[in-house]
Scaffold this motif. Sequence first.
Motif, mmCIF file in Angstrom:
data_model
loop_
_atom_site.group_PDB
_atom_site.id
_atom_site.type_symbol
_atom_site.label_atom_id
_atom_site.label_comp_id
_atom_site.label_asym_id
_atom_site.label_seq_id
_atom_site.Cartn_x
_atom_site.Cartn_y
_atom_site.Cartn_z
ATOM 1 N N GLU A 28 -7.815 7.705 8.632
ATOM 2 C CA GLU A 28 -7.310 8.027 7.300
ATOM 3 C C GLU A 28 -7.667 6.945 6.297
ATOM 4 O O GLU A 28 -8.147 7.236 5.193
ATOM 5 C CB GLU A 28 -5.790 8.197 7.340
ATOM 6 C CG GLU A 28 -5.325 9.517 7.896
ATOM 7 C CD GLU A 28 -3.818 9.638 7.909
ATOM 8 O OE1 GLU A 28 -3.322 10.771 7.949
ATOM 9 O OE2 GLU A 28 -3.120 8.594 7.896
ATOM 10 N N SER A 58 -11.353 6.746 5.394
ATOM 11 C CA SER A 58 -11.710 7.803 4.450
ATOM 12 C C SER A 58 -11.091 7.570 3.074
ATOM 13 O O SER A 58 -11.725 7.846 2.045
ATOM 14 C CB SER A 58 -11.263 9.161 5.004
ATOM 15 O OG SER A 58 -11.962 9.471 6.195
ATOM 16 N N PHE A 59 -9.867 7.052 3.037
ATOM 17 C CA PHE A 59 -9.214 6.753 1.765
ATOM 18 C C PHE A 59 -10.019 5.711 0.990
ATOM 19 O O PHE A 59 -10.147 5.791 -0.243
ATOM 20 C CB PHE A 59 -7.797 6.242 2.022
ATOM 21 C CG PHE A 59 -6.929 6.134 0.801
ATOM 22 C CD1 PHE A 59 -6.099 7.174 0.429
ATOM 23 C CD2 PHE A 59 -6.930 4.983 0.026
ATOM 24 C CE1 PHE A 59 -5.286 7.079 -0.701
ATOM 25 C CE2 PHE A 59 -6.130 4.874 -1.102
ATOM 26 C CZ PHE A 59 -5.309 5.926 -1.465
ATOM 27 N N GLU A 114 -13.179 5.365 0.978
ATOM 28 C CA GLU A 114 -14.317 6.036 0.362
ATOM 29 C C GLU A 114 -13.885 6.877 -0.833
ATOM 30 O O GLU A 114 -14.590 6.956 -1.835
ATOM 31 C CB GLU A 114 -15.037 6.901 1.384
ATOM 32 C CG GLU A 114 -16.058 6.143 2.216
ATOM 33 C CD GLU A 114 -17.147 5.556 1.342
ATOM 34 O OE1 GLU A 114 -18.163 6.225 1.092
ATOM 35 O OE2 GLU A 114 -16.982 4.396 0.900
ATOM 36 N N THR A 115 -12.712 7.518 -0.732
ATOM 37 C CA THR A 115 -12.182 8.253 -1.880
ATOM 38 C C THR A 115 -12.043 7.320 -3.077
ATOM 39 O O THR A 115 -12.462 7.635 -4.192
ATOM 40 C CB THR A 115 -10.820 8.867 -1.533
ATOM 41 O OG1 THR A 115 -11.006 9.874 -0.527
ATOM 42 C CG2 THR A 115 -10.160 9.502 -2.753
ATOM 43 N N GLN A 116 -11.454 6.161 -2.834
ATOM 44 C CA GLN A 116 -11.271 5.189 -3.914
ATOM 45 C C GLN A 116 -12.609 4.658 -4.416
ATOM 46 O O GLN A 116 -12.818 4.493 -5.631
ATOM 47 C CB GLN A 116 -10.390 4.042 -3.433
ATOM 48 C CG GLN A 116 -9.997 3.063 -4.523
ATOM 49 C CD GLN A 116 -9.152 1.949 -3.974
ATOM 50 O OE1 GLN A 116 -9.636 1.101 -3.234
ATOM 51 N NE2 GLN A 116 -7.864 1.950 -4.343
ATOM 52 N N ASN A 133 -15.448 6.132 -4.522
ATOM 53 C CA ASN A 133 -16.140 7.118 -5.348
ATOM 54 C C ASN A 133 -15.586 7.137 -6.769
ATOM 55 O O ASN A 133 -16.331 7.355 -7.737
ATOM 56 C CB ASN A 133 -16.040 8.495 -4.706
ATOM 57 C CG ASN A 133 -16.936 8.627 -3.491
ATOM 58 O OD1 ASN A 133 -17.973 7.984 -3.403
ATOM 59 N ND2 ASN A 133 -16.541 9.450 -2.540
ATOM 60 N N ILE A 134 -14.281 6.901 -6.923
ATOM 61 C CA ILE A 134 -13.713 6.785 -8.270
ATOM 62 C C ILE A 134 -14.246 5.529 -8.946
ATOM 63 O O ILE A 134 -14.616 5.547 -10.125
ATOM 64 C CB ILE A 134 -12.177 6.760 -8.201
ATOM 65 C CG1 ILE A 134 -11.640 8.047 -7.569
ATOM 66 C CG2 ILE A 134 -11.587 6.581 -9.609
ATOM 67 C CD1 ILE A 134 -10.149 8.002 -7.249
ATOM 68 N N ASP A 148 -10.589 9.020 -14.889
ATOM 69 C CA ASP A 148 -10.903 8.291 -13.659
ATOM 70 C C ASP A 148 -10.058 7.032 -13.526
ATOM 71 O O ASP A 148 -9.733 6.621 -12.396
ATOM 72 C CB ASP A 148 -12.397 7.961 -13.605
ATOM 73 C CG ASP A 148 -13.237 9.168 -13.233
ATOM 74 O OD1 ASP A 148 -12.748 10.007 -12.451
ATOM 75 O OD2 ASP A 148 -14.382 9.275 -13.710
ATOM 76 N N ARG A 201 -6.920 8.303 -12.079
ATOM 77 C CA ARG A 201 -7.138 8.617 -10.661
ATOM 78 C C ARG A 201 -7.172 7.349 -9.829
ATOM 79 O O ARG A 201 -6.628 7.305 -8.715
ATOM 80 C CB ARG A 201 -8.438 9.405 -10.490
ATOM 81 C CG ARG A 201 -8.416 10.795 -11.103
ATOM 82 C CD ARG A 201 -9.793 11.443 -11.015
ATOM 83 N NE ARG A 201 -10.192 11.660 -9.638
ATOM 84 C CZ ARG A 201 -11.424 11.506 -9.186
ATOM 85 N NH1 ARG A 201 -12.397 11.103 -9.991
ATOM 86 N NH2 ARG A 201 -11.703 11.736 -7.920
ATOM 87 N N THR A 218 -4.546 5.898 -6.532
ATOM 88 C CA THR A 218 -4.891 5.277 -5.250
ATOM 89 C C THR A 218 -4.275 3.887 -5.141
ATOM 90 O O THR A 218 -3.816 3.484 -4.066
ATOM 91 C CB THR A 218 -6.410 5.195 -5.049
ATOM 92 O OG1 THR A 218 -6.995 4.272 -5.974
ATOM 93 C CG2 THR A 218 -7.069 6.547 -5.216
#
Length: 217
Positions: free
Chosen positions: A93, A96-97, A99-101, A103-104, A129, A132, A136
């Motif tokens: 988790e 992956s989190f 990578e989510t951050q 990308n922002i 953004d 967003r 995170t």
Amino acid sequence: MIRLHHVPGSRSTRVLWLIEELGLDCQIVVWSLTDGSLRSPEFLALSPAGRIPALQIDGRAIFESGAIVQYLTEREGRLAPKPGEFARADFLEWVSFAETQANILQALNIQHIFLRPDSARSVPLMKLDTRRLAVTARALEGHLSRQDMLLAGGFSAADCMMGFNIEAVFRFLPKAEFPALAAYRDRMTARPAYRRALDRAGGDSIYQREFYELPDA
């Protein structure tokens, strides 16, 4: 020979940090974000989307930092819960989190730094953004106010993935609003392997300011 394809200041620094934590030897091949070389046939053969990092290891090339981190931890049997262990899902988790951050952060980098002229920037998108990113950061703030590392069991490769992000997070969000996250950043940057990776990484080719304010609409 392990060969890391790297851009100074980019996500490949995560992989270099993990390599230092694992005590592995590697050769660094430096590329540029701006000279078009990441679209060359040579690099696209390693990373088909033309993105850093790529890692040549064990007779093959691996792209995407999350995949590289998982591969290295499984290969070395360290710094990650093993498949089937209860904490493995937490590890996946947070990888992956991160990578989510990231990308922002990439979207904010494009708007604040790479788009030219300034009139090409979209202030509403920059504000969106930034909000967003704050979501995170608040999630991390709550989590890290309860424990020092992402996993309850201590430092892991997920911290290499996430810890690299935090310097960039504070380019766009005021660190005074996130004391637990700032303390986590300090713990990560004090690690000897992080310092060694930073010495080898070649500085930062992305940021020229300590903080990027949102422009007026």
